[in-house]
Design a protein around this motif. Sequence first.
Motif, mmCIF file in Angstrom:
data_model
loop_
_atom_site.group_PDB
_atom_site.id
_atom_site.type_symbol
_atom_site.label_atom_id
_atom_site.label_comp_id
_atom_site.label_asym_id
_atom_site.label_seq_id
_atom_site.Cartn_x
_atom_site.Cartn_y
_atom_site.Cartn_z
ATOM 1 N N VAL A 81 31.993 42.805 31.066
ATOM 2 C CA VAL A 81 32.404 43.799 32.070
ATOM 3 C C VAL A 81 32.483 43.146 33.443
ATOM 4 C CG1 VAL A 81 31.749 45.940 33.247
ATOM 5 C CG2 VAL A 81 31.389 45.722 30.780
ATOM 6 N N GLN A 82 31.426 42.400 33.787
ATOM 7 C CA GLN A 82 31.402 41.747 35.101
ATOM 8 C C GLN A 82 32.573 40.780 35.247
ATOM 9 O OE1 GLN A 82 29.970 38.136 35.510
ATOM 10 N NE2 GLN A 82 31.143 38.338 37.406
ATOM 11 N N GLU A 83 32.896 40.059 34.187
ATOM 12 C CA GLU A 83 34.001 39.097 34.290
ATOM 13 C C GLU A 83 35.332 39.805 34.516
ATOM 14 O OE1 GLU A 83 33.180 36.463 30.989
ATOM 15 O OE2 GLU A 83 31.610 35.470 32.171
ATOM 16 N N ASN A 84 35.449 41.031 34.022
ATOM 17 C CA ASN A 84 36.637 41.829 34.355
ATOM 18 C C ASN A 84 36.612 42.256 35.819
ATOM 19 O OD1 ASN A 84 37.845 41.829 31.805
ATOM 20 N ND2 ASN A 84 36.533 43.497 31.108
ATOM 21 N N MET A 85 35.428 42.713 36.258
ATOM 22 C CA MET A 85 35.302 43.198 37.636
ATOM 23 C C MET A 85 35.594 42.079 38.652
ATOM 24 S SD MET A 85 34.604 46.425 37.562
ATOM 25 C CE MET A 85 35.688 46.555 36.170
#
Lengths: 148, 310
Positions: B274-278
Amino acid sequence: MHILSKFAAVTALTVMSTTSFAADDPIAARQNIMKNVGAAMKAAGAMATGKAEYDALAAELAVRTINSSAIGFPMFFPKGSETGGDTEAAPAIWSDMEGFSKSSAQLATDSATATEAAKGGMDTFKGAFFAMAKNCKACHEKFRIKKN
Amino acid sequence: MRGFLKVFLLLAMAGAAVFWYLTEPKVLDAQSLPTTPGDVEKGKYIFYASGCASCHAAPDAKGEEKLALAGGHAFKTPFGTFYAPNISPDEEDGIGGWSDVDFVNAVMRGVSPDGQHYYPAFPYMSYQRMNVQEVIDLKAYMDTLPAVKSQVPDHDLPLPFRFRRGLGAWKFLFMDNKPFKAVQGASDAVNRGAYLVTGPGHCGECHTPRNLLGGPETDWQLAGGPAPEGKGVISNITPHRDGIGDWSEADIASSLETGFTPSYDTFGGSMVAVQENMAHLSAEDRAAIAAYLKSVEPRPSRWKERKPEK
């Protein structure tokens, strides 16, 4: 090189002495190691992101702490220490000890690089720091389960 | 007695009719869609904002491999095991050949092109709040991704849950099909953050606990809870001291960019993806998410054991 091998000897001794402690309570031991890594990351991270003034000695000490923590880290995960003591260790550590050991070895390599880079000033250190920092997340993605 | 039987039969038939009516898939028709063709570049941004690859890429895919949406990731939930389908543009195994309206109804209504309900493991409860044009942009981008072949296993569910029509009743209970509504008086940043968190970002799908029927516990929005998979917990992301009360907006935005928390711990588990998308979003959007999270009602983590306060 002479100094480095001295450091390696000290590191090895530290690991050996903590291992005997680990035999009593590996969960507490590895949690303490991770706390040290966290504190070292905080100090090194503040410098790498420019929030604190760069100090080559402090930077080196911080990443050296991470390096000595990474070397032999999987030894603190013997069979029988899968549960208890609020451990956040994921079952994947034991089902994939090879992968876990590889992750830990990668951190040891990258933190050793950062230790050398610390002597080269802020700009050199920064790159090596962030390359090393990637390991934290990569390992936590697979091998840690948050408990709080 | 015969009169009683007649009444009973009539009631049963009426009940069945009501059930059939209520559980009927509700869809948007093609005429109601905006006519602007999908924009690939904008769609790429939505792709990261809505985290498609986190579930639909093959398990353990890294880097570029995450753009091959072959599916196959298993989600072991209390309701059974769900397998993420192939949503690559492959004509046979994926969603190649779908029209815009097929795609919009899948994403925003949880209904397949042949009129079947999808299970809410697919976060359409959040995606229903998305801007329709953005969903069309998303499709335009996904059409440019590699078409891949893959055979994904069928969901492995106990008998009552295999009956997809019943999901219509679930949707009747929990889904309102309403678009995102900005809060009057809130800043633009807070409203933008609210849209990203409750719409494409679908944060509440994990961070809001679910009731026994798998519906969201709206009184405990974003307060986290025991993880449905594994033995861990999902973090409380409300501004309560159990959650992110002591994080500044800058801390939140920076953690979404780097994966490090203010204390230099890191995100772990599925939050890493998720963080890597954000990290692909703009700094303004990460700041907007932070502003919104700091603005929601603080809620305690009710699963935590508490020592009596002195």
